[in-house]
Structures are given as structure tokens and as C-alpha cells.
Design an enzyme around this catalytic site. Structure first.
Site, PDB file in Angstrom:
ATOM      1  N   TYR A 359      68.240  58.539  56.770  1.00 54.27           N
ATOM      2  CA  TYR A 359      67.290  59.287  55.915  1.00 54.27           C
ATOM      3  C   TYR A 359      66.798  60.583  56.541  1.00 54.27           C
ATOM      4  O   TYR A 359      65.837  61.165  56.034  1.00 54.27           O
ATOM      5  CB  TYR A 359      66.051  58.423  55.618  1.00 54.27           C
ATOM      6  CG  TYR A 359      66.354  57.004  55.243  1.00 54.27           C
ATOM      7  CD1 TYR A 359      67.014  56.690  54.050  1.00 54.27           C
ATOM      8  CD2 TYR A 359      65.972  55.951  56.069  1.00 54.27           C
ATOM      9  CE1 TYR A 359      67.279  55.376  53.716  1.00 54.27           C
ATOM     10  CE2 TYR A 359      66.242  54.634  55.731  1.00 54.27           C
ATOM     11  CZ  TYR A 359      66.906  54.356  54.557  1.00 54.27           C
ATOM     12  OH  TYR A 359      67.173  53.048  54.230  1.00 54.27           O
ATOM     13  N   CYS A 386      78.495  55.583  70.221  1.00 58.17           N
ATOM     14  CA  CYS A 386      79.571  56.549  70.250  1.00 58.17           C
ATOM     15  C   CYS A 386      79.575  57.353  68.957  1.00 58.17           C
ATOM     16  O   CYS A 386      80.468  57.214  68.123  1.00 58.17           O
ATOM     17  CB  CYS A 386      80.891  55.808  70.452  1.00 58.17           C
ATOM     18  SG  CYS A 386      82.183  56.908  70.959  1.00 58.17           S
TER      19      CYS A 386
END
Ligand code: LLP
Length: 470
Positions: A359, A386
Site C-alpha cells: 500500500y 531478495c
């Protein structure tokens, strides 16, 4: 050096050790050594006893917020001669202990899956106090809810009405039901144009609601007791709620002409401060304004005010939670010839707080294991995953000497962090520890690598769980 990288909303703090009251639990303070304490427990002791990353929930704060929101709506309703019930929206953060805390504080519980229902029932919540939501409840979930005798099921589709009616009738039960209606008001945008916002999966369009009400009323296994509407989440002001209330009371009045409807549920969505610039209206003002709007609409139509219900989640759990991380690397990254950003990597990340990735949510952070007089320096706090979008706190001024092994604390992480957590990159999910009156206890165990390996059928060929239906 980094001023050009700071977002416009973020001011340089006078003191990068301060704990802004709007975003920290009331109990948060620094001890004589500058160590952050929450619920009377030092962050360093929490690290030593439970490890990091760690979700810390201040039980006293969560309970106090539950009481505050309950009183706000009950007082506002009593002033207008009606009642209000507050359901805690468990999707924000649910565990057996949390279910017990909120029900002990007089709240009911909103669940939205069979899994959340199972937690509530296992925790001993009185089923009559449970409202069951969800846009795709399976037959098995509906059977579980009806068998448990949950107080209300909030129906979301014709398919569900038919499924639920069959399940209830087969058991000779009349299941109380609310119809979820999309009022067309989605407050994130403060845009009241109904037609612009009908294109989402929840509920029935206002225009279709009378037909759905008739369908529900025609089912011997169902008892229509009200309408429900939820306009969105993290809402700061009253306007969207007021507009939605006006529309939904009109529907309530129309449906009540045929048969009285005792309940009007206006959902949750009350916003909280994540950073010191966030300034939501106080819950008492929102409660009073919403109930006043309902009362005025009812008066204009000459109908009694129904019993009201509300479903706050974030408001109750969010500010009660703080996440503790340990700092690993601190790395200056040359962003351009003029600007370098300090990346502070912590031992968690988007697996325990997905909200920036999902968000663009902003958070704040403070050094927790000590205070420091070093000059505030703009940093970005990132995780260990990652993925370059693995950002926990996009921009925050921390003391410039922040270093490996320091503890950082991110406030306002009590809602939608643990509940949205994943084990991405095989990073086990953190424990949740409740603190209160100087004591700490685990309320959700830390996931372990062994837990993750146990699910890998290439390593653990047999499992009891593969046929579980929800
Ligand atoms: N009632 C219904 C029917 C809901 O759908 C929701 C939230 C609530 C109550 C509680 O809303 P609250 O008071 O907590 O704002 N994952 C997102 C939030 C999703 C909210 C979904 N429904 C986030 O992290 O911001």
C-alpha cells in the site's frame, strides 16, 4: 547531505529519540539508560528473552483502545436513545489471547474465514457474539458457522444466500443474516459518485438490495435482521461515513416498511496515526458524527433508530503493536552525484510487514536499545528479502550513529502486520509477545525453520493437513 531525498512531509526531528504520543503506546518511554520500554519491559530484555524480529503488543493499550471505541459508540448511541455493539475485526490481528481480551472488554468479534472462526471458537468466544463475513464462504465454512450457532452471518452473494439457506434448513435452524451492501462511497478518495465505485467484489449494489432482501426473507432457514456496509479502511474524517450512513438508512427504511429490521451495521475503517503527521479525528468525534447522521436520517424518515453495530480492527490493534528488529548492515548508497541514502537493513522485512510493499504505507522508527545525541540522519529501513521493494520504513531520521546490533522499533504495527505475514524466502514468521505491567509472555509462537521444513513433502512425506478444507 541527504535533504533532497527526504519526502516533503517528513520534518527533521528536534530529537530523534522522542516518542510521538500519537504513534506509540501510552506505556512507551525510555528508561534511565535510554532503552525503550513498552508495558514496563525493556526492548533489550525482549530481545534477550525472545529474539528478533519480534512483534510486541501492549495488552493494556489494546484493551484500553477496545474500551474507548466501545464507550464512544455506546455513548453516542445512548444519547440518541438506541444501542451500539462493537465487533472487533479479527482480520487486523487475531490470536486466542486477543479474542479473549476484546470479548472481556465487552466487544463482539467479526471473523471473515473459517480459520478466524476456528480461532474464536477455540478461544472460547460465545458464538452468539460472532459475526461471520467473507465474499466466498464455502459450504464447509457455512456449516461450521451454523453448527456453532454464530450470532450473524453477513451474506455477500446470491450463491451464498442459497448455500446458507440450505445448510440452515437442513439443520432446522433459522440463521440471523445481514445483507452486505455497497453504498457506493469509498472514502479513500472522498468521491461520492456511486457509479465510479461499484466495480469491486464485496456486497450487493444498493439498487439490488431490495431484491436480495426478498430472497433472504423467502428462505425458511434464514432470518433477515439488518443491512451492513463498510466503506473502506484507514479513514481519517467523517464525510464518507456520513454520506454512506445517509444512503444506507434510506435502504434500511425501505426494507423496514415490509418487516422491521433491528440492526444497522456500518462496518469499521477508523484510521490511526502511523507517523507524526497523520492526524485522524478522535474516535469520539467520529462515533458521535456517524450516529448523529444516522439519527438525523431516521428522524427525517420518521422511523426509529435501529440498533447500531460497528467493526473497528486497526483502531484497536494498530497502535498497541511495536515491531522490534536488530540492525544488520548500514550502507550508504550513492543515489546520484549529489545524494547518498543511508540504507539500514534489519533482520525482518516485507515478510513481517508487507504494508509498504502493498500500500506504499509510511511508518516511523526509533532506536530502541539506546538513545543517542548523534545528528538525525535520513535513513531508509529495509528488510533481508531478495527484493528491492522490501522496505519497512521508507524514510525516517535516525541518529547518525545507528549501527550493527542496535535495536530498532517500528510503532503502529499491531494491525495488518502479523495477520499479513508470510514466510517469503523461508524467513520464519516472528513470535508475538504481549507486555503488561512489567511482564512479557508469548501469545503466538515464533515459526521455526523446522516448521517450514515439516511442510516440505520432499522432506516430510506424510501430513495430516492436506485434506483440511479451510
Ligand atoms: N469490517 C469489514 C467488513 C472489513 O472488510 C474490514 C476491513 C473491517 C471491518 C475492519 O477495518 P479496519 O477498522 O481495520 O480499518 N490490509 C489492509 C486493510 C484491509 C481491510 C479489509 N477490511 C491494510 O493493511 O491496511
Amino acid at each position: 547531505m541527504n535533504a533532497s531525498l527526504a519526502p516533503a512531509w517528513l520534518a527533521v526531528p528536534r530529537d530523534a529519540n522522542d516518542l510521538a504520543p500519537a504513534v506509540w503506546p501510552h506505556s512507551a518511554c525510555r528508561d534511565a539508560d535510554g532503552v525503550l520500554t513498552i508495558g514496563g519491559v525493556a526492548a533489550t530484555a525482549l530481545r534477550d528473552d525472545f529474539g528478533t524480529p519480534l512483534y510486541v503488543v501492549d495488552e493494556g493499550e489494546l484493551r484500553a483502545r477496545a474500551r474507548r471505541v466501545r464507550d464512544a459508540f455506546q455513548d453516542a448511541a445512548a444519547t440518541r436513545g438506541t444501542e451500539a455493539r462493537v465487533y472487533y475485526a479479527g482480520k487486523a490481528f487475531l490470536s486466542a489471547e486477543v479474542a479473549r481480551w476484546v470479548t472481556e472488554e465487552g466487544l463482539n468479534l467479526d471473523v471473515c474465514t473459517g480459520g478466524e472462526l476456528a480461532v474464536a471458537l477455540a478461544a472460547g468466544v460465545d458464538p452468539v457474539r460472532i459475526g461471520f463475513h467473507g465474499n466466498n464462504k464455502s459450504r464447509v465454512e457455512l456449516e461450521a458457522a451454523v453448527d456453532a450457532r454464530v450470532g450473524t452471518v453477513i451474506v455477500d452473494s446470491v450463491t451464498e444466500v442459497e448455500r446458507l439457506a440450505a445448510v440452515a434448513a437442513a439443520r432446522g435452524i433459522r440463521q440471523p443474516v445481514l445483507i452486505r451492501v455497497n453504498s457506493g462511497v469509498h472514502a479513500e478518495t472522498h468521491d461520492f459518485l456511486a457509479t465510479a465505485h461499484e466495480d469491486q467484489k464485496f456486497g450487493f449494489a444498493l439498487a439490488d438490495a431490495p431484491e436480495i432482501a426478498a430472497l433472504v426473507r423467502a428462505q425458511p432457514g434464514l432470518m433477515l435482521v439488518g443491512v451492513h456496509c463498510h466503506i473502506g479502511s484507514q479513514i481519517f474524517g467523517i464525510d464518507g461515513f456520513r454520506e454512506s450512513a445517509a444512503r444506507i438508512v434510506a435502504l434500511h427504511a425501505e426494507l423496514s416498511e415490509i418487516d422491521p429490521l433491528p440492526i444497522l451495521n456500518l462496518g469499521g475503517g477508523f484510521g490511526i496515526a502511523y507517523t507524526s503527521v497523520d492526524d485522524p479525528d478522535p474516535i469520539e468525534a467520529l462515533a458521535d458524527g456517524i450516529v448523529a447522521a444516522v439519527a438525523a436520517q431516521c428522524a427525517a424518515r420518521g422511523i426509529p433508530i435501529p440498533r447500531l453495530a460497528f467493526e473497528p480492527g486497526r483502531y484497536i490493534a494498530g497502535p498497541a503493536g511495536v515491531t522490534l528488529y536488530e540492525v544488520g548492515t548500514v550502507k550508504p548508497v550513492r543515489v546520484s552525484d549529489e545524494a547518498t541514502r543511508i540504507y539500514v537493513s534489519v533482520d525482518g522485512g516485507m515478510s513481517d510487514n508487507a504494508r509498504h510493499a502493498l500500500y506504499d504505507a509510511q511508518y516511523s522508527a526509533r532506536l530502541a536499545s539506546r538513545s543517542s545525541t548523534a545528528e538525525p540522519t535520513l535513513t531508509r529501513i529495509v528488510g533481508r528479502h531478495c527484493e528491492s521493494g522490501d522496505i519497512v520504513v521508507d524514510a525516517e531520521y535516525l541518529p547518525g550513529d545507528v549501527a550493527e546490533d542496535d535495536l530498532l522499533a517500528v510503532p503502529a504495527t499491531g494491525a495488518y502486520c502479523y495477520s499479513l505475514a508470510s514466510s517469503y524466502n523461508h524467513v520464519p514468521r516472528p513470535a508475538v509477545v504481549a507486555v503488561r505491567d512489567g511482564r512479557a509472555r508469548v501469545i503466538v509462537h515464533r515459526e521455526t525453520i523446522a516448521d517450514l521444513l515439516a511442510r516440505d513433502a520432499g522432506l516430510t512425506p506424510t501430513s495430516e493437513g492436506n485434506r483440511c478444507l479451510y
